[in-house]
Design an enzyme around this catalytic site. Structure first.
Site, mmCIF file in Angstrom:
data_model
loop_
_atom_site.group_PDB
_atom_site.id
_atom_site.type_symbol
_atom_site.label_atom_id
_atom_site.label_comp_id
_atom_site.label_asym_id
_atom_site.label_seq_id
_atom_site.Cartn_x
_atom_site.Cartn_y
_atom_site.Cartn_z
ATOM 1 C CB SER A 7 -0.880 -0.013 1.255
ATOM 2 O OG SER A 7 -1.474 1.243 1.492
ATOM 3 C CE1 TYR A 58 -5.068 -2.051 4.296
ATOM 4 C CE2 TYR A 58 -3.821 -0.033 3.971
ATOM 5 C CZ TYR A 58 -4.464 -1.142 3.450
ATOM 6 O OH TYR A 58 -4.488 -1.338 2.086
#
Length: 251
Positions: free
Chosen positions: A142, A155
């Site tokens: 990400s 996350y």
């Protein structure tokens, strides 16, 4: 002949209709791979596999946080298809809450699904790849593999871990003929991002912050997966490629 003709590819968490995994599985199939889609629900996974071009694709239920389920899935793929050439560790979740309000159980759940599962599934695939002296592992990272954003701490930590897990895999498995790389998507038009897409302020922020002035499409990530899954990347390992419209390159 496609770039992946004759290859067996496993894509985890790929049943979502508008997801990065489904787009990747579709492009793999278009380039000649036989694709195994895994997800929590076997019927949804099989429906996604049936939707792919070509024949022989399979859908399997697999909870990536259950190591026994991962063992069973890996064994089933080998039994039915004979090999695993490509693994895409795509399964993941998002959870938004300020750290001061974050429960330890939620922290662990995000890390288990987004990071630990990539290690477990990757290890099981690599065991099979090592016996044949070749294989490709692609982990989905990400922008938060590199940069933090408020309210998504677990996350962010998990995706930062994906970056270093990928390097660890490359360090240990390179001599076995396995290339391990990662992709860091920017803000993509996916089911997971539906709440953000429908928020006018956030939509404007993404478009203003991204040099290409738009969200990315799942198939635009899948193209990078094709490169990393094919022989074109045989001397590329331990890298993370950001498919983000240039966002990470600018202030």
């Amino acid at each position: 002949m496609g770039l992946l003709t004759g290859k067996i590819a496993v894509v985890t968490g790929a049943a979502s209709p508008r997801g990065l995994g489904k787009a990747t599985a579709k492009l793999f199939a278009e380039h000649g791979a036989t694709v195994v889609i895994t997800d929590l629900d076997e019927a949804q996974a099989q429906a996604a596999a049936d939707d792919l071009p070509g024949e022989g694709h399979m859908g399997m239920a697999c909870n990536v946080t259950d190591k026994e389920a991962c063992f069973a899935t890996a064994a089933a793929v080998i039994e039915k298809l004979g090999a695993v050439d490509i693994l895409v560790n795509n399964a993941g979740i998002q959870f938004r809450k300020p750290m001061l309000e974050l429960e330890t159980a939620d922290w662990r759940r995000v890390l288990d699904i987004n990071l630990t599962a990539a290690f477990v599934v990757g290890r099981e695939a690599a065991k099979r790849m090592a016996k044949r002296g070749r294989g490709k592992v692609i982990n989905i990272g990400s922008l938060t593999s590199e940069l933090a954003r408020a309210t998504v701490a677990p996350y962010t930590v998990a995706k930062g871990g994906i970056k270093m897990l990928t390097k660890a895999m490359a360090a240990e498995w390179g001599e076995l003929g396995i290339q391990s790389n990662a992709i860091g998507p920017g803000y993509m038009v996916t089911d997971m991002n539906e709440a953000l897409l429908s928020n006018p302020d956030f939509d404007a922020w993404v478009k203003g912050r991204t040099p290409m002035r738009r969200w990315g499409l799942p198939e635009e990530l899948a193209g990078t997966c094709i490169y990393l899954a094919s022989d074109a990347s045989n001397y590329v390992s331990g890298q993370i490629i950001y498919a983000d419209g240039g966002m990470i390159s600018v202030l």
